[in-house]
Design an enzyme around this catalytic site. Structure first.
Site, PDB file in Angstrom:
ATOM      1  N   GLY A  87      21.121 -65.905 -23.600  1.00 59.55           N
ATOM      2  CA  GLY A  87      22.643 -65.109 -24.627  1.00 59.55           C
ATOM      3  C   GLY A  87      23.809 -64.014 -24.665  1.00 59.55           C
ATOM      4  N   ARG A  88      24.357 -63.852 -25.895  1.00 58.62           N
ATOM      5  CA  ARG A  88      24.933 -62.826 -26.222  1.00 58.62           C
ATOM      6  C   ARG A  88      23.562 -61.700 -26.180  1.00 58.62           C
ATOM      7  NH1 ARG A  88      29.484 -65.067 -28.907  1.00 58.62           N
ATOM      8  NH2 ARG A  88      29.115 -63.243 -29.880  1.00 58.62           N
ATOM      9  N   GLU A  91      23.342 -57.290 -24.575  1.00 60.24           N
ATOM     10  CA  GLU A  91      24.378 -56.828 -25.036  1.00 60.24           C
ATOM     11  C   GLU A  91      24.283 -55.607 -26.100  1.00 60.24           C
ATOM     12  OE1 GLU A  91      28.274 -58.577 -26.491  1.00 60.24           O
ATOM     13  OE2 GLU A  91      28.414 -58.829 -24.117  1.00 60.24           O
ATOM     14  N   CYS A 117      18.291 -65.871 -18.015  1.00 62.68           N
ATOM     15  CA  CYS A 117      19.959 -65.267 -17.857  1.00 62.68           C
ATOM     16  C   CYS A 117      20.122 -63.885 -18.138  1.00 62.68           C
ATOM     17  CB  CYS A 117      20.229 -66.686 -19.854  1.00 62.68           C
ATOM     18  SG  CYS A 117      22.286 -66.849 -19.433  1.00 62.68           S
ATOM     19  N   HIS A 118      21.010 -64.144 -19.576  1.00 61.57           N
ATOM     20  CA  HIS A 118      21.655 -62.479 -19.879  1.00 61.57           C
ATOM     21  C   HIS A 118      20.387 -61.790 -20.104  1.00 61.57           C
ATOM     22  CE1 HIS A 118      25.298 -64.624 -19.285  1.00 61.57           C
ATOM     23  NE2 HIS A 118      25.841 -63.598 -19.695  1.00 61.57           N
ATOM     24  N   TYR A 137      21.535 -64.749 -14.638  1.00 57.70           N
ATOM     25  CA  TYR A 137      22.504 -65.648 -15.164  1.00 57.70           C
ATOM     26  C   TYR A 137      23.299 -64.615 -13.831  1.00 57.70           C
ATOM     27  CZ  TYR A 137      26.698 -67.726 -16.336  1.00 57.70           C
ATOM     28  OH  TYR A 137      27.581 -68.311 -16.741  1.00 57.70           O
TER      29      TYR A 137
END
Length: 191
Positions: A87-88, A91, A117-118, A137
């Site tokens: 997800g975000r 980051e 994923c992320h 991802y």
């Protein structure tokens, strides 16, 4: 009972936190969900990422997820494995030096690690992918390459294993992702 450290945070992908957490608890693992600057009982907001035919995933509000352990109380030596949600959240989580040190511990001790994923952005920031084969991802693929890893382009419902590391592109890969993580954790399920 095996213990797993589970890294997540605000705007993590809903499925990539909730589903692996529940699957690992179902197996009987003690799973500590943590986020920097948050403690046991705090909520994180999740986001639902869906594949609806656009050039990238769409994002919608998800559920609130209640953390069951305090980040500041983590003693990494007490854990048998590590899971990193996507997800975000990755980051900004990758900017936390203590979190990166935790991740590095699992690689220096060759303990099982699963990232989806992320979540792989945390691995690249921790400088632990050089010489490793892994997936993420697709938009994270260039980061893997720049960090010295060998990006593996695989279907979204698959997982890739390289030694103690299991990675998957996105939540459709949960069955493979968790199955492979259980194997490297030394857990077998008889049917």
């Amino acid at each position: 009972m095996k213990k797993v450290l589970f890294l997540t945070g605000d705007y993590t992908e809903d499925y990539e936190t909730m589903v692996p957490f529940q699957m690992l608890e179902m197996i009987g693992y003690e799973v500590h969900t943590v986020c920097p600057d948050k403690k046991k009982g705090d909520a994180i907001k999740t986001a639902i990422h869906d594949f609806e035919g656009d050039q990238t995933y769409s994002e919608k509000p998800g559920h609130n997820f209640i953390l069951n352990y305090s980040f500041d109380q983590v003693i990494v030596e007490n854990y048998d494995g590590l899971v990193i949600a996507g997800g975000r959240a990755p980051e900004y989580l990758r900017l936390n030096a203590k979190l990166l040190e935790m991740v590095q511990y699992f690689f220096t001790t060759n303990k099982p690690v699963a990232a989806i994923c992320h979540g792989i952005q945390i691995l690249t920031a921790a400088n632990v992918v050089k010489g490793r084969k892994l997936t993420a991802y697709p938009a994270v693929g260039p980061e893997v390459t720049l960090a010295g890893g060998e990006f593996q382009s695989i279907p979204a419902d698959a997982a890739y294993v390289d030694g103690n590391l299991v990675t998957s592109p996105a939540w459709p890969g949960h069955p493979s992702f968790i199955r492979e993580f259980l194997k490297i954790m030394g857990t077998t399920i008889s049917i």
